[in-house]
Design a protein around this motif. Structure first.
Motif, PDB file in Angstrom:
ATOM      1  N   ARG A  64      37.710  68.138   3.650  1.00  0.00           N
ATOM      2  CA  ARG A  64      36.982  68.890   4.688  1.00  0.00           C
ATOM      3  C   ARG A  64      35.526  69.087   4.294  1.00  0.00           C
ATOM      4  NH1 ARG A  64      41.246  73.837   5.568  1.00  0.00           N
ATOM      5  NH2 ARG A  64      42.445  73.020   7.343  1.00  0.00           N
ATOM      6  N   GLN A  65      35.294  69.465   3.012  1.00  0.00           N
ATOM      7  CA  GLN A  65      33.927  69.683   2.562  1.00  0.00           C
ATOM      8  C   GLN A  65      33.126  68.396   2.613  1.00  0.00           C
ATOM      9  OE1 GLN A  65      32.512  72.776   1.718  1.00  0.00           O
ATOM     10  NE2 GLN A  65      30.692  71.478   1.956  1.00  0.00           N
ATOM     11  N   LEU A  66      33.744  67.286   2.216  1.00  0.00           N
ATOM     12  CA  LEU A  66      33.061  65.996   2.303  1.00  0.00           C
ATOM     13  C   LEU A  66      32.736  65.645   3.749  1.00  0.00           C
ATOM     14  CD1 LEU A  66      35.084  63.909  -0.295  1.00  0.00           C
ATOM     15  CD2 LEU A  66      32.653  64.483  -0.435  1.00  0.00           C
ATOM     16  N   ALA A  67      33.658  65.924   4.658  1.00  0.00           N
ATOM     17  CA  ALA A  67      33.422  65.634   6.068  1.00  0.00           C
ATOM     18  C   ALA A  67      32.239  66.438   6.603  1.00  0.00           C
ATOM     19  CB  ALA A  67      34.680  65.930   6.893  1.00  0.00           C
ATOM     20  N   THR A  68      32.087  67.651   6.122  1.00  0.00           N
ATOM     21  CA  THR A  68      30.937  68.471   6.516  1.00  0.00           C
ATOM     22  C   THR A  68      29.654  67.933   5.892  1.00  0.00           C
ATOM     23  OG1 THR A  68      32.323  70.445   6.750  1.00  0.00           O
ATOM     24  CG2 THR A  68      29.960  70.783   6.433  1.00  0.00           C
ATOM     25  N   ASN A  69      29.727  67.540   4.616  1.00  0.00           N
ATOM     26  CA  ASN A  69      28.534  67.066   3.917  1.00  0.00           C
ATOM     27  C   ASN A  69      28.031  65.732   4.451  1.00  0.00           C
ATOM     28  OD1 ASN A  69      28.780  69.306   2.290  1.00  0.00           O
ATOM     29  ND2 ASN A  69      29.652  68.208   0.562  1.00  0.00           N
ATOM     30  N   PHE A  70      28.950  64.882   4.904  1.00  0.00           N
ATOM     31  CA  PHE A  70      28.587  63.514   5.272  1.00  0.00           C
ATOM     32  C   PHE A  70      28.713  63.227   6.757  1.00  0.00           C
ATOM     33  CE2 PHE A  70      29.501  63.154   0.775  1.00  0.00           C
ATOM     34  CZ  PHE A  70      28.484  62.334   0.336  1.00  0.00           C
ATOM     35  N   GLY A  71      28.891  64.242   7.573  1.00  0.00           N
ATOM     36  CA  GLY A  71      29.022  63.964   9.000  1.00  0.00           C
ATOM     37  C   GLY A  71      29.127  65.224   9.815  1.00  0.00           C
ATOM     38  N   ASP A  72      29.912  65.139  10.867  1.00  0.00           N
ATOM     39  CA  ASP A  72      30.014  66.252  11.806  1.00  0.00           C
ATOM     40  C   ASP A  72      31.201  67.159  11.527  1.00  0.00           C
ATOM     41  OD1 ASP A  72      32.149  64.694  12.521  1.00  0.00           O
ATOM     42  OD2 ASP A  72      31.428  64.209  14.537  1.00  0.00           O
ATOM     43  N   GLY A  73      31.841  66.981  10.389  1.00  0.00           N
ATOM     44  CA  GLY A  73      32.974  67.815  10.035  1.00  0.00           C
ATOM     45  C   GLY A  73      34.314  67.219  10.365  1.00  0.00           C
ATOM     46  N   ALA A  74      34.336  66.064  11.036  1.00  0.00           N
ATOM     47  CA  ALA A  74      35.593  65.415  11.401  1.00  0.00           C
ATOM     48  C   ALA A  74      36.013  64.455  10.291  1.00  0.00           C
ATOM     49  CB  ALA A  74      35.445  64.659  12.714  1.00  0.00           C
ATOM     50  N   ALA A 134      35.677  60.809  11.201  1.00  0.00           N
ATOM     51  CA  ALA A 134      34.340  60.237  11.064  1.00  0.00           C
ATOM     52  C   ALA A 134      34.056  59.872   9.611  1.00  0.00           C
ATOM     53  CB  ALA A 134      33.294  61.221  11.581  1.00  0.00           C
ATOM     54  N   LEU A 135      34.543  60.708   8.678  1.00  0.00           N
ATOM     55  CA  LEU A 135      34.378  60.412   7.258  1.00  0.00           C
ATOM     56  C   LEU A 135      35.137  59.137   6.892  1.00  0.00           C
ATOM     57  CD1 LEU A 135      33.273  61.419   4.493  1.00  0.00           C
ATOM     58  CD2 LEU A 135      35.470  62.592   4.201  1.00  0.00           C
ATOM     59  N   THR A 136      36.323  58.962   7.446  1.00  0.00           N
ATOM     60  CA  THR A 136      37.108  57.760   7.182  1.00  0.00           C
ATOM     61  C   THR A 136      36.380  56.517   7.668  1.00  0.00           C
ATOM     62  OG1 THR A 136      39.165  59.039   7.370  1.00  0.00           O
ATOM     63  CG2 THR A 136      39.334  56.636   7.559  1.00  0.00           C
ATOM     64  N   HIS A 137      35.736  56.612   8.830  1.00  0.00           N
ATOM     65  CA  HIS A 137      34.966  55.486   9.353  1.00  0.00           C
ATOM     66  C   HIS A 137      33.850  55.114   8.389  1.00  0.00           C
ATOM     67  CE1 HIS A 137      31.917  53.423  11.834  1.00  0.00           C
ATOM     68  NE2 HIS A 137      32.967  52.960  12.503  1.00  0.00           N
ATOM     69  N   ARG A 138      33.151  56.096   7.856  1.00  0.00           N
ATOM     70  CA  ARG A 138      32.073  55.809   6.912  1.00  0.00           C
ATOM     71  C   ARG A 138      32.631  55.249   5.600  1.00  0.00           C
ATOM     72  NH1 ARG A 138      27.276  59.962   6.372  1.00  0.00           N
ATOM     73  NH2 ARG A 138      26.395  58.008   5.587  1.00  0.00           N
ATOM     74  N   LEU A 139      33.770  55.760   5.167  1.00  0.00           N
ATOM     75  CA  LEU A 139      34.411  55.245   3.967  1.00  0.00           C
ATOM     76  C   LEU A 139      34.710  53.752   4.113  1.00  0.00           C
ATOM     77  CD1 LEU A 139      36.092  55.522   1.284  1.00  0.00           C
ATOM     78  CD2 LEU A 139      38.015  56.199   2.736  1.00  0.00           C
ATOM     79  N   LEU A 140      35.167  53.351   5.273  1.00  0.00           N
ATOM     80  CA  LEU A 140      35.537  51.956   5.505  1.00  0.00           C
ATOM     81  C   LEU A 140      34.326  51.044   5.639  1.00  0.00           C
ATOM     82  CD1 LEU A 140      38.444  52.502   8.063  1.00  0.00           C
ATOM     83  CD2 LEU A 140      38.680  51.626   5.721  1.00  0.00           C
ATOM     84  N   HIS A 141      33.253  51.550   6.216  1.00  0.00           N
ATOM     85  CA  HIS A 141      32.132  50.677   6.591  1.00  0.00           C
ATOM     86  C   HIS A 141      30.875  50.870   5.753  1.00  0.00           C
ATOM     87  CE1 HIS A 141      34.260  49.127  10.096  1.00  0.00           C
ATOM     88  NE2 HIS A 141      34.669  50.374  10.331  1.00  0.00           N
ATOM     89  N   GLU A 142      30.863  51.892   4.874  1.00  0.00           N
ATOM     90  CA  GLU A 142      29.694  52.128   4.028  1.00  0.00           C
ATOM     91  C   GLU A 142      30.144  52.270   2.577  1.00  0.00           C
ATOM     92  OE1 GLU A 142      26.998  55.179   5.573  1.00  0.00           O
ATOM     93  OE2 GLU A 142      28.103  55.114   7.472  1.00  0.00           O
ATOM     94  N   PRO A 143      30.477  51.157   1.931  1.00  0.00           N
ATOM     95  CA  PRO A 143      31.020  51.214   0.567  1.00  0.00           C
ATOM     96  C   PRO A 143      30.076  51.865  -0.439  1.00  0.00           C
ATOM     97  CG  PRO A 143      30.439  48.962   1.180  1.00  0.00           C
ATOM     98  CD  PRO A 143      30.378  49.777   2.432  1.00  0.00           C
TER      99      PRO A 143
END
Length: 286
Positions: A43-53, A56-65
Motif C-alpha cells: 500500500r505504501q509503495l502504491a502511494t509513493n509510486f502512483g495514485d494509491g492503487a 497501478a503499481l503492478t502495471h509499473r512493476l511489469l512495464h518499468e523494470p
C-alpha cells in the motif's frame, strides 16, 4: 456483499496479482510473507509510486523494470539501530565471542542486514575482543539499495546519542565516537569496520545455503514471514551453521516448531540466542 467487504476482497486480489507479477517478471517470491505486513508495505509503495492503487503499481512493476530496486527496498524492512537491544550484544560479547575465539577463522553471516547498523555493531564487538582480524562477516539482504547504503556506513548524526547509550549498555569500554567521524549533520563509520565485511544479495525465500558459519544473525526479519517461510529459514540457518554454531534471532522470534526446537538449544532463550545441536541431522532446506 457490502461495499467495504467488496473493497477488501478486491484489494486482496490486487495484492495477489502484484505478488505473482513480482515472481513471474523478476523472480522474487513474496507468496510466503505475512499477508498483513506485506499489504501495508505494498500500500505504501502504491502511494509513493502512483495514485494509491495496487493495480497501478503492478502495471509499473511489469512495464518499468528500472523501478525494481526501489520496490525491493520498500518491500524489505530496513529499520534498525547500532547495538539494538543492548543486552543481546552484551551476551554476544560475554558468552558467544569467547566460544568463537577457539576457531582459527571466524565466519559470521547476518541475513537481512538492512542498512548495516548491526553489521558494524558486530565489527566493533569483534574488534574489541581482538578477533576481527581473523573474522569474515557476510552481510546479505534482498535489496541492492539497502546493501549500498550499508556499504556507505553513513547515518544521520541525530542517532549518535542513542547509539552511544546502546553501545555502553552493551558493554562497550571505549566511546562510540572513536569509531566514526561527524560532519554536515552526518556520521560516517570508520572504514576499518568494513574491511572484513562482504555485502551480497541473498533471497531467504528462494536461495540456498550462503556459507558455513560459526554465528548466524537474522534479527527482526522472520516476524514478517508466514510460518512455512520461517521454517525454511530456520532450516537454512541450521544447514549454514557448523555443529555447535550460534544463532541469534530477534526478540519476537524463536525456533518453536518441533523440528527447529530439536535443532537449536537455548543459550539465552529470553534474548533468542541459540546453539545448533551437535546431534541434529542435516537436511538441506528446499
Amino acid at each position: 456483499m457490502d461495499r467495504a467487504s467488496d473493497d477488501i476482497e478486491l484489494e486482496g486480489i490486487e495484492l495477489d496479482l502484484f505478488v505473482e507479477a513480482m515472481r513471474r517478471r523478476h523472480g522474487y517470491d513474496f507468496r510466503q510473507y505475512a499477508p498483513a505486513s506485506l499489504l501495508r508495505r505494498v500500500r505504501q509503495l502504491a502511494t509513493n509510486f502512483g495514485d494509491g492503487a495496487i493495480s497501478a503499481l503492478t502495471h509499473r512493476l511489469l512495464h518499468e523494470p528500472e523501478l525494481l530496486p526501489q520496490l525491493l527496498e520498500g518491500l524489505s524492512v530496513p529499520a534498525s539501530d547500532m547495538f539494538r537491544d543492548p543486552s543481546v550484544f552484551r551476551t554476544l560479547r560475554e558468552q558467544v565471542l569467547p566460544m568463537l575465539a577457539s576457531y582459527p577463522q571466524i565466519t559470521i553471516w547476518q541475513a537481512g542486514c538492512a542498512h548495516g547498523e548491526e553489521i558494524y555493531s558486530l565489527a566493533i564487538l569483534l574488534e574489541e575482543a581482538g578477533l576481527y582480524e581473523r573474522s569474515q562477516i557476510f552481510a546479505t539482504d534482498l535489496s541492492a539499495r539497502a546493501l549500498e547504503r550499508a556499504r556507505e556506513g553513513i547515518y544521520p548524526l541525530r542517532v549518535a546519542q542513542q547509539w552511544s547509550r546502546n553501545y555502553l549498555a552493551a558493554g562497550g569500554n571505549h566511546s562510540l565516537a572513536d569509531y566514526y567521524s561527524a560532519r554536515y549533520g552526518l556520521l560516517k563509520l570508520d572504514r576499518r569496520l568494513r574491511r572484513h565485511v562482504t555485502f551480497a544479495q541473498h533471497n531467504l525465500a528462494t536461495d540456498t545455503v550462503f556459507c558455513e558459519a560459526q554465528l548466524v544473525l537474522c534479527r527482526n526479519v522472520l516476524i514478517y514471514f508466514a510460518n512455512p517461510l520461517q521454517q525454511r529459514c530456520l532450516a537454512l540457518f541450521r544447514d549454514s551453521l557448523v555443529r555447535g554454531g550460534f544463532l541469534c534471532l530477534g526478540l519476537r522470534e524463536r525456533p518453536d516448531s518441533a523440528e527447529a526446537a530439536a535443532d537449536f538449544a537455548p543459550v539465552d532463550a529470553n534474548l533468542r540466542i541459540y546453539r545448533r545441536s551437535t546431534t541434529a541431522a542435516t537436511e538441506p532446506a528446499p
